[in-house]
Scaffold this active site. Structure first.
Site, PDB file in Angstrom:
ATOM      1  N   ASP A 164       2.353  -0.658  11.957  1.00 22.30           N
ATOM      2  CA  ASP A 164       1.006  -1.059  11.516  1.00 22.30           C
ATOM      3  C   ASP A 164       0.622  -2.461  11.994  1.00 22.30           C
ATOM      4  OD1 ASP A 164       0.540   1.334  10.274  1.00 22.30           O
ATOM      5  OD2 ASP A 164       1.291   0.662   8.328  1.00 22.30           O
ATOM      6  N   LYS A 218       0.834  -1.213   0.000  1.00 24.11           N
ATOM      7  CA  LYS A 218       0.000   0.000   0.000  1.00 24.11           C
ATOM      8  C   LYS A 218       0.866   1.260   0.000  1.00 24.11           C
ATOM      9  CE  LYS A 218      -2.901   0.975   3.638  1.00 24.11           C
ATOM     10  NZ  LYS A 218      -2.955   2.380   4.100  1.00 24.11           N
TER      11      LYS A 218
HETATM   12  C1  S3P Z   1       2.654   5.066   6.114  1.00 28.71           C
HETATM   13  C2  S3P Z   1       3.277   5.470   7.259  1.00 28.71           C
HETATM   14  C3  S3P Z   1       2.828   5.093   8.605  1.00 28.71           C
HETATM   15  C4  S3P Z   1       1.854   3.931   8.557  1.00 28.71           C
HETATM   16  C5  S3P Z   1       0.820   4.091   7.490  1.00 28.71           C
HETATM   17  C6  S3P Z   1       1.473   4.210   6.123  1.00 28.71           C
HETATM   18  C7  S3P Z   1       3.213   5.518   4.826  1.00 28.71           C
HETATM   19  O1  S3P Z   1       2.183   6.187   9.199  1.00 28.71           O
HETATM   20  O2  S3P Z   1       1.242   3.770   9.808  1.00 28.71           O
HETATM   21  O3  S3P Z   1      -0.054   3.005   7.490  1.00 28.71           O
HETATM   22  O4  S3P Z   1       2.851   4.937   3.784  1.00 28.71           O
HETATM   23  O5  S3P Z   1       4.027   6.437   4.834  1.00 28.71           O
HETATM   24  P1  S3P Z   1       2.987   7.324  10.007  1.00 28.71           P
HETATM   25  O6  S3P Z   1       3.858   8.031   9.066  1.00 28.71           O
HETATM   26  O7  S3P Z   1       1.932   8.233  10.564  1.00 28.71           O
HETATM   27  O8  S3P Z   1       3.739   6.581  11.081  1.00 28.71           O
END
Ligand code: S3P
Length: 432
Positions: A314, A21
């Site tokens: 996550d 993702k």
């Molecule tokens: C993500 C960063 C994370 C993660 C999110 C996806 C990303 O969040 O929890 O599901 O794709 O950069 P944070 O940057 O808030 O830690």
């Protein structure tokens, strides 16, 4: 939508989980501002990434989609985006909103980013503060979405992140592409580095040393980035933990992304005694990948804190399920960030696993689990959180009796096909 899950004795076979993702968002956003056409394969056609697809189209970027998982992104170059006709709807996707905000901070027009109720509750000053420091005008509603951004004329910053967040880091680096002078981001821990990897592959002058990243903008356009996106480790985590817990399991997961900034769960599970082996390690799309082979093994309780938390940020809903089946105490600390994810993941995970009989207690910055506990089937709820919904399905596989999980339509936010994949492996899970 509700899912009904029955206890499971055998989980067996090979599976391929969908594309990553985080990388799917970046492949769209970074190709949108590249000069030329980027071909993206194994893109994740989940709700969160669809929000990014609609957003780049709303900014005037042509994206062809010959199949659900393949995109041809016709990049318009750093300065070719057009003002959107209306507010951009990021739906429930924090990554869409925060990364796009970085790009929009560099545009000489005003745009508004909004989203669903869940996203409207999430903190946005964490990106607004550095983007303002770089020269953009960013309005929030008491620190939350919608965001209104008027960009242009940015200057580079040297910014110390108060929390290790890849979304905030990425927003600043993307704005840095448009700034006068270099931009440095200092992160307190190893947040996922997909943005840095992709920008480098596109020819950007970006240097990482320990936890300090410096981007020096130059006059070259970004090259398009064609890639096959690896399978998402964060999605693989659900069958992986399931196969670590179900008595007769033998699971092979193919071509999973094993970027070390993402695989904290793997390290912790192995420390607990899990039987996970990595085979055929190689590179795909600028990222390390491997096949994962998983067999059940008795787990021991463990303490998780510090950088490891960042590398598995996550995975705590599914990790909590594993902890309920481990011998002894498991303690999670330094994980305040879980309180501002899709839901307050500390409170929600504790409430739902308790409803299934787990011995789990909330701490301000984490939780503590005493195991092992034979979970009881119960009626539980996703709290609108895709990862909690899938974690509860796995909990249902190792519970006594039937588990019903309410609100499981959110699984489509990140893992379309999750139910079918689990059924193919032998799990009794279906709509109710
Ligand atoms: C993500 C960063 C994370 C993660 C999110 C996806 C990303 O969040 O929890 O599901 O794709 O950069 P944070 O940057 O808030 O830690």
């Amino acid at each position: 939508m509700n899912l009904r899950v029955r206890p499971c004795q055998v989980l067996h076979g090979s599976a391929t989980v969908p594309g990553d993702k985080s990388i799917s968002h970046r492949a769209l956003l970074l190709n949108a501002i590249a000069q030329g056409v980027g071909r993206v394969r194994n893109w994740l056609p989940a709700a969160d990434c669809q929000a990014t697809l609609s957003a780049v189209r709303a900014l005037g970027v042509r994206v062809e989609q010959p199949s659900p998982t393949e995109l041809l992104v016709h990049g318009v170059g750093l300065r070719g985006l057009r003002p959107p006709a209306a507010a951009i709807d990021c739906q429930g996707s924090g990554t869409t909103m925060r990364l796009l905000a970085g790009i929009l901070a560099g545009q000489p027009f005003t745009s508004t980013l909004d989203g669903h109720a869940g996203l409207r509750r999430r903190p946005m000053e964490r990106i607004a503060i550095p983007l303002r420091e770089m020269g953009a005008a960013v309005e929030t509603h008491a620190g939350r979405p919608p965001l209104t951004i008027t960009g242009g004329n940015l200057r580079g910053v040297d910014y110390r992140l108060p929390v290790a967040s890849a979304q905030v880091k990425s927003a600043i680096l993307l704005a840095g592409l448009y700034a006068e002078g270099p931009t440095t981001v200092r992160q307190p821990g190893p947040a996922r580095d997909h943005t840095e990897r992709m920008l480098k592959a596109q020819g950007a002058d970006l240097v990482t040393q320990d936890n300090v990243i410096t981007l020096t903008p130059d006059s070259h356009p970004l090259a398009p980035c064609s890639l096959v996106i690896p399978a998402d480790f964060s999605s693989a985590a659900f069958p992986l933990v399931a196969a670590s817990l179900v008595p007769n399991a033998d699971l092979h997961l193919e071509r999973v992304g094993v970027n070390p900034t993402r695989t904290g769960l793997l390290d912790v599970l192995r420390q607990m005694g899990a039987g996970v082996t990595l085979l055929d390690q190689s590179e795909q799309g600028g990222e390390p990948v491997a096949d994962l082979v998983v067999r059940p093994n008795g787990l021991q309780g463990v303490e998780v804190r510090g950088d490891t938390v960042v590398r598995m940020i996550d995975e705590f809903p599914i990790f909590a399920v594993a902890a309920t089946q481990a011998q002894g105490k498991t303690l999670v600390r330094d994980a305040h960030e879980l309180r501002v994810k899709e839901t307050d993941r500390i409170a929600a995970v504790v409430a739902e696993l308790r409803a299934m009989g787990a011995s789990i207690e909330e701490r301000e910055d984490g939780f503590v689990v005493q195991g092992p506990t034979r979970l009881r089937g119960a009626r539980v709820h996703s709290h609108g959180d895709h990862r909690l919904a899938m974690a509860l399905v796995v909990a249902g596989l190792v519970a006594e009796g039937e588990t019903v999980i309410e609100g499981t339509e959110v699984i489509a936010d990140s893992f379309p096909g999750f139910v079918g994949l689990m059924q193919n492996l032998g799990a009794e899970v279906g709509e109710r």
